[in-house]
Design a protein around this motif. Sequence first.
Motif, short mmCIF file in Angstrom:
data_model
loop_
_atom_site.label_atom_id
_atom_site.label_comp_id
_atom_site.label_asym_id
_atom_site.label_seq_id
_atom_site.Cartn_x
_atom_site.Cartn_y
_atom_site.Cartn_z
N ASP A 115 0.84 -1.20 0.00
CA ASP A 115 0.00 0.00 0.00
C ASP A 115 0.88 1.24 0.00
N THR A 116 0.69 2.09 -0.99
CA THR A 116 1.40 3.36 -1.08
C THR A 116 0.37 4.47 -1.08
N TYR A 117 0.42 5.32 -0.06
CA TYR A 117 -0.59 6.38 0.04
C TYR A 117 -0.26 7.49 -0.95
N ILE A 118 -1.22 7.83 -1.76
CA ILE A 118 -1.09 8.92 -2.71
C ILE A 118 -2.06 10.03 -2.33
N PHE A 119 -1.53 11.23 -2.11
CA PHE A 119 -2.37 12.38 -1.78
C PHE A 119 -3.02 12.93 -3.04
N SER A 120 -4.22 13.45 -2.91
CA SER A 120 -4.88 14.14 -4.02
C SER A 120 -4.26 15.53 -4.14
N GLU A 121 -3.03 15.53 -4.53
CA GLU A 121 -2.21 16.74 -4.65
C GLU A 121 -1.34 16.59 -5.89
N SER A 122 -0.42 17.51 -6.07
CA SER A 122 0.46 17.45 -7.24
C SER A 122 1.45 16.29 -7.11
N LEU A 123 1.99 15.88 -8.24
CA LEU A 123 3.05 14.88 -8.22
C LEU A 123 4.23 15.40 -7.42
N ASP B 109 11.34 21.46 0.19
CA ASP B 109 11.79 22.28 -0.93
C ASP B 109 12.92 21.55 -1.66
N ILE B 110 12.56 20.86 -2.73
CA ILE B 110 13.53 20.10 -3.51
C ILE B 110 13.47 20.61 -4.95
N PRO B 111 14.61 20.94 -5.56
CA PRO B 111 14.62 21.50 -6.92
C PRO B 111 13.96 20.56 -7.93
N SER B 112 13.30 21.17 -8.91
CA SER B 112 12.63 20.39 -9.96
C SER B 112 13.61 19.49 -10.69
N SER B 113 14.83 19.97 -10.90
CA SER B 113 15.82 19.17 -11.63
C SER B 113 16.10 17.86 -10.91
N ARG B 114 16.13 17.91 -9.59
CA ARG B 114 16.38 16.68 -8.81
C ARG B 114 15.18 15.74 -8.88
N LEU B 115 13.98 16.31 -8.86
CA LEU B 115 12.77 15.48 -8.97
C LEU B 115 12.72 14.79 -10.32
N ILE B 116 13.05 15.50 -11.36
CA ILE B 116 13.04 14.93 -12.71
C ILE B 116 14.08 13.82 -12.81
N LYS B 117 15.24 14.04 -12.21
CA LYS B 117 16.30 13.03 -12.24
C LYS B 117 15.86 11.75 -11.55
N TYR C 164 8.05 9.26 -18.42
CA TYR C 164 7.00 10.06 -19.05
C TYR C 164 6.44 11.13 -18.11
N LEU C 165 6.71 11.01 -16.82
CA LEU C 165 6.29 12.03 -15.86
C LEU C 165 7.42 13.01 -15.53
N ALA C 166 8.60 12.76 -16.10
CA ALA C 166 9.79 13.53 -15.71
C ALA C 166 9.89 14.84 -16.48
N ASN C 167 8.92 15.72 -16.27
CA ASN C 167 9.01 17.08 -16.81
C ASN C 167 8.23 18.02 -15.90
N LYS C 168 8.49 19.32 -16.03
CA LYS C 168 7.92 20.29 -15.10
C LYS C 168 6.40 20.35 -15.18
N ASN C 169 5.84 20.10 -16.36
CA ASN C 169 4.38 20.14 -16.49
C ASN C 169 3.73 19.07 -15.63
N TYR C 170 4.25 17.84 -15.69
CA TYR C 170 3.67 16.76 -14.90
C TYR C 170 3.94 16.93 -13.40
N LEU C 171 5.06 17.56 -13.04
CA LEU C 171 5.36 17.75 -11.62
C LEU C 171 4.25 18.51 -10.91
N ASP C 172 3.61 19.42 -11.62
CA ASP C 172 2.57 20.24 -11.00
C ASP C 172 1.16 19.80 -11.40
N THR C 173 1.06 18.59 -11.96
CA THR C 173 -0.24 18.00 -12.27
C THR C 173 -0.75 17.25 -11.05
N GLN C 174 -2.02 17.45 -10.74
CA GLN C 174 -2.60 16.76 -9.58
C GLN C 174 -2.78 15.28 -9.88
#
Length: 237
Positions: A112-120, A129-137, A146-156
């Motif tokens: 079971d992995t809890y996923i919040f109804s929030e952004s990726l 506070d973690i830089p987007s570049s590190r999240l993409i990496k 396919y989720l490794a871009n700034k648009n998807y990072l802020d998608t709920q």
Amino acid sequence: MNSVRPLLENTVLQKPEPRQYDNLSFVNLSDKKKIIFDHCTLGYNNHAILKNINFEIFEGDKVLITGRSGIGKSTLFKSLLNELPLIKGKILIDKQLNKNNFLSNFGIVGQDTYIFSESLRFNLTLGKDIPSSRLIKVLKKVKLEYLANKNYLDTQIGDKGLSLSGGEKRKVKIARALLNKKDFLLVDEGLSGLDDNSRKQIFALLQSLPQTIIEIEHIMSIEDKQKFDQVINLDTK
């Protein structure tokens, strides 16, 4: 948050602090040894489930713990995390793992992995506070390219957003652990309930990581077992 604050502040509903037990001895270990189970008897309420458990875990090891349901696989994890008292024996820990908080060394990956109804982004960072570049990496590292871009990072994601499969949710959980620089991953039936393709992807991902992996699985093929540094079959203990 304002609407649920009364629930959070209700002392009746608050989870009590977990009791800590004196299972662990922090010592100087050599040869990259990190954890030693030394003649350990494990169980509940002084009732032994596993007796005379002895094994060593080295830095970077991939360790499989297997056995029938109810044999005590999860009990072993709880004893290592100091959540359940040992009946006999000691768990020896390299004292380098106790520089800060010992438990901060461990990430947990389960069914079971809890996923919040929030952004990726929030689901990866949990508000840090973690830089987007590190999240993409790290998304690329856990094969969520396919989720490794700034648009998807802020998608709920979650109930009202991007729908993730069971395998993708577990990859998000692994990504959280990597972002928090966990040296150990405890995988508790992390492959269960996945389709065959997702299972193969998660297994290959865990095997490729530099972290020390201690994995509980009820069922594992002979071919996959051969990829571990150690296989500890509790049915024979």
